[in-house]
Design an enzyme around this catalytic site. Structure first.
Site, short mmCIF file in Angstrom:
data_model
loop_
_atom_site.label_atom_id
_atom_site.label_comp_id
_atom_site.label_asym_id
_atom_site.label_seq_id
_atom_site.Cartn_x
_atom_site.Cartn_y
_atom_site.Cartn_z
N GLY A 288 -5.05 2.07 -0.51
CA GLY A 288 -4.07 1.22 0.16
C GLY A 288 -2.64 1.61 -0.15
N ALA A 360 -5.64 -3.55 -7.45
CA ALA A 360 -4.81 -3.71 -6.24
C ALA A 360 -5.64 -4.01 -5.01
CB ALA A 360 -3.98 -2.45 -6.01
N LYS A 406 3.09 -15.17 -2.39
CA LYS A 406 2.39 -16.14 -1.55
C LYS A 406 1.39 -16.98 -2.34
CE LYS A 406 2.96 -13.50 2.71
NZ LYS A 406 3.98 -12.59 2.15
N VAL A 444 6.51 -5.73 0.65
CA VAL A 444 6.92 -4.35 0.41
C VAL A 444 7.13 -3.65 1.75
CG1 VAL A 444 6.03 -3.97 -1.91
CG2 VAL A 444 4.49 -3.78 0.02
N GLY A 446 7.16 -0.99 4.49
CA GLY A 446 6.37 0.18 4.82
C GLY A 446 4.90 0.06 4.48
N THR A 468 9.01 -14.73 14.34
CA THR A 468 8.37 -16.05 14.42
C THR A 468 9.37 -17.20 14.39
OG1 THR A 468 8.04 -16.00 12.03
CG2 THR A 468 6.21 -15.26 13.40
#
Length: 606
Positions: A288, A360, A406, A444, A446, A468
């Protein structure tokens, strides 16, 4: 024209110029009437000087220089070659000819040759320069920075026929350069003049050629340039140019990352090396955005082995090849596995015995996880539990969970599952010798699922760009920044902490969209519209980095803070996770209620 024939023509031309210089010297010395007694002397002096001069010019490699790029160095070389020519020729004439050549003739010959030969060399540059100015149909460019780097850029753009732009002006904050010419290009003022100059000269491209200034200062300049209609470009770091890693043709577009205006992060190399060097390091989610950057940066610290674990074979293949190419001496072990498979995780830990684990692997897309809450729970909660318990069982020294802002007062299933993941590693830390910590940060730039690629795609299609809500703000950080701080935070681990990264000031998403449209060479609201679509399920207007009960403390790094560990019991949490495991595939409402039971401040229950 071949070099040999070109050189012959240039030598003959210089011989004519040497003869002309001597003729002018004699005419001036004798008031335009050379006496008969000195006429033979002139012929002999000219013949000797032409022979000596040709040899001198060849010796000083005057015919191997590219004169359209002539500078002070070439002027000094001309003076050396002419001084040798005149002195040697004069001495030969003193020995071989009577009457003696007047010393005043020697002085005038020296002056004439410097002027005439020098002028001939620079004439080609002047004519070429004027030719390009007159004939070019290229776009006008403004170069910000009239230093060494700006001069390199100006040379390349002026004399490269394939260059798409032509430099018409410099901007520089040095007042001593104002109204002067650099490479024949005027310096028209400081940064406060950028907008006026861009409009007056119809500038279509602005090139920021200030690689040695801080990122904060670059950000301030970009902020000024945004108010012009010009497209912005920036040159690479000057170290890369010096080391030959990139060419001048690699001048790149200004990117949103440049707008953040943060200077490079200082990391404690010794502290990181102490817990990574010569250790077996496991990175989950290694294919990722965050995981792959973790692998790139960890490789610099010379682990004894780097295990790249991921579920997607293609992404693991790509990062394995990249790391192998850059670090051929490093032992790399690609592992295709799903963190949800406990038995497979046990095999990985039993076989490789990792001492440092960076976890991660996670599902991160908020709207998708709202529609698929069971998958968010299985990957983010059960997957974290599996990897963490294996780290405990097989006595890993350190476990670093990559978390998110979050997770703080979550309004999304994704955020709630990441908060549960934090609770899992904090509770496990209370009963384990392994140091478990979490590192929490915001968006982050990109990364996969980031808003930036989405905006770029919309701009490429001609718009509109969809946002939004006009008041939505987010913290942003580049991937390398975030990963450097994650690795650094691991060095501070005592056990149970949640480290919070300083993300700078929050950025309005609509401002980000506006900047990206301008950086793409369009005018927001004119060329590309911005439409507001309303908030999606699980989203909130702003993100927080800290729970009220966590408090905050400083670390020895000015951009890493630490929150106090939670006091949740490992056994109690384990029971709740087992209960969640039994109902995970039931109705969404039941699953959300179970999540809320674990995370009371989870506000999205429908």
């Amino acid at each position: 024209m071949k070099f040999g024939s070109r050189k012959t023509i240039l030598v003959l031309l210089d011989m004519v110029l040497i003869c002309l210089s001597i003729l002018i010297a004699y005419l001036l010395r004798f008031d335009l009437h050379i006496p008969h007694a000195y006429l033979n002397q002139f012929i002999a002096y000219a013949a000797v000087s032409m022979i000596v001069g040709s040899a001198s010019l060849i010796y000083f490699k005057m015919y191997k220089r590219v004169w359209e790029y002539a500078s002070i160095g070439e002027v000094i070389t001309i003076i050396k070659a002419v001084l040798v020519t005149c002195t040697v020729s004069y001495l030969i004439m003193l020995l071989l000819h009577e009457p003696r050549v007047p010393f005043s003739v020697y002085v005038r010959v020296l002056e004439n040759m410097i002027l005439i030969i020098g002028a001939s060399r620079f004439l080609w540059r002047v004519l070429r320069d004027k030719y390009y100015k007159k004939k070019t149909n290229k776009k006008n460019a403004l170069i910000i920075g009239a230093g060494d780097c700006g001069i390199i850029i100006a040379k390349e753009l002026k004399f490269n026929p394939s260059a798409p732009v032509y430099p018409v002006a410099f901007i520089d904050d040095d007042p001593f350069k104002y109204k002067h010419l650099v490479m024949g290009i005027p310096v028209l003022g400081g940064r406060n003049e950028i907008i006026r100059i861009a409009e007056l000269y119809e500038i279509e491209e602005i090139i920021i050629a200030m690689p040695s200034v801080s990122k904060v200062e670059v950000s301030e300049i970009i902020d000024i340039c945004k108010h012009t209609k010009a497209k912005m470009k920036i040159i690479p770091r000057i170290n890369d140019l010096i080391e030959g890693k990139v060419s001048i043709n690699a001048i790149r577009d200004v990117q949103v990352e440049d707008l953040l205006g943060r200077d490079p992060i200082n990391v404690d190399l010794d502290g990181i090396a102490n817990y990574v060097q010569d250790k077996v390091v496991l990175v989950t989610g290694a294919g990722g955005s965050i995981g792959s950057e973790l692998c790139r940066q960890i490789a610099h610290f010379q682990p004894s082995k780097l295990i790249l674990l991921g579920h997607g074979e293609n992404s693991i293949y790509v990062i394995e090849k990249e790391i192998s190419r850059k670090f051929p001496a490093l032992k790399i072990e690609p592992v295709i596995a799903d963190v949800q498979d406990l038995e497979r995780m046990k095999d990985v830990f039993r076989i490789f015995q990792p001492k440092v684990v960076f976890h991660a692997a996670a599902h991160k897309h908020v709207p998708l996880m709202e529609r698929n809450p069971a998958e968010a729970i299985k990957n983010n909660v059960f997957g974290t539990r599996n990897v963490a318990e294996c780290a405990h069982q097989y006595k890993a020294e350190r476990f670093v969970l990559v978390s998110t802002d979050k997770a703080v007062n979550p309004t999304s299933v994704m955020g709630a599952t990441k908060r549960i993941a934090e609770l899992i590693i904090q509770s496990l830390d209370r009963v384990s010798q392994t140091k478990f910590v979490a590192v929490r940060f915001g968006n982050v730039l990109g990364s996969r699922g980031s808003v930036i690629p989405h905006f770029k795609e919309q701009i490429a299609l001609g718009g509109p760009v969809t946002v939004t809500h006009p008041e939505m703000v987010r913290y942003f950080m580049t991937i390398p920044e975030a990963v450097q701080l994650v690795i650094q935070a691991g060095a501070f681990a005592k056990g149970g902490e949640v480290f919070i990264l300083d993300m700078g000031d929050p950025v309005k998403i609509v401002d980000l969209a506006t900047d990206l449209i301008r950086l793409s060479g369009f005018e927001p609201g004119v060329d590309i519209e911005i439409n507001f679509t309303g908030m999606r399920p699980g989203e909130k207007l702003y993100e927080e980095l800290l729970l009220s009960e966590e408090g905050i403390g400083n670390t020895t790094h000015d951009r890493i803070f630490v929150g106090s560990p939670s006091k949740i019991s490992h056994s109690e949490l384990a029971k709740e996770i087992v209960r969640l495991e039994k109902i995970v595939c039931e109705e969404q409402g039941t699953v959300r209620e179970a999540v809320k039971h674990l995370v009371p401040n989870f506000s999205n229950v429908g």
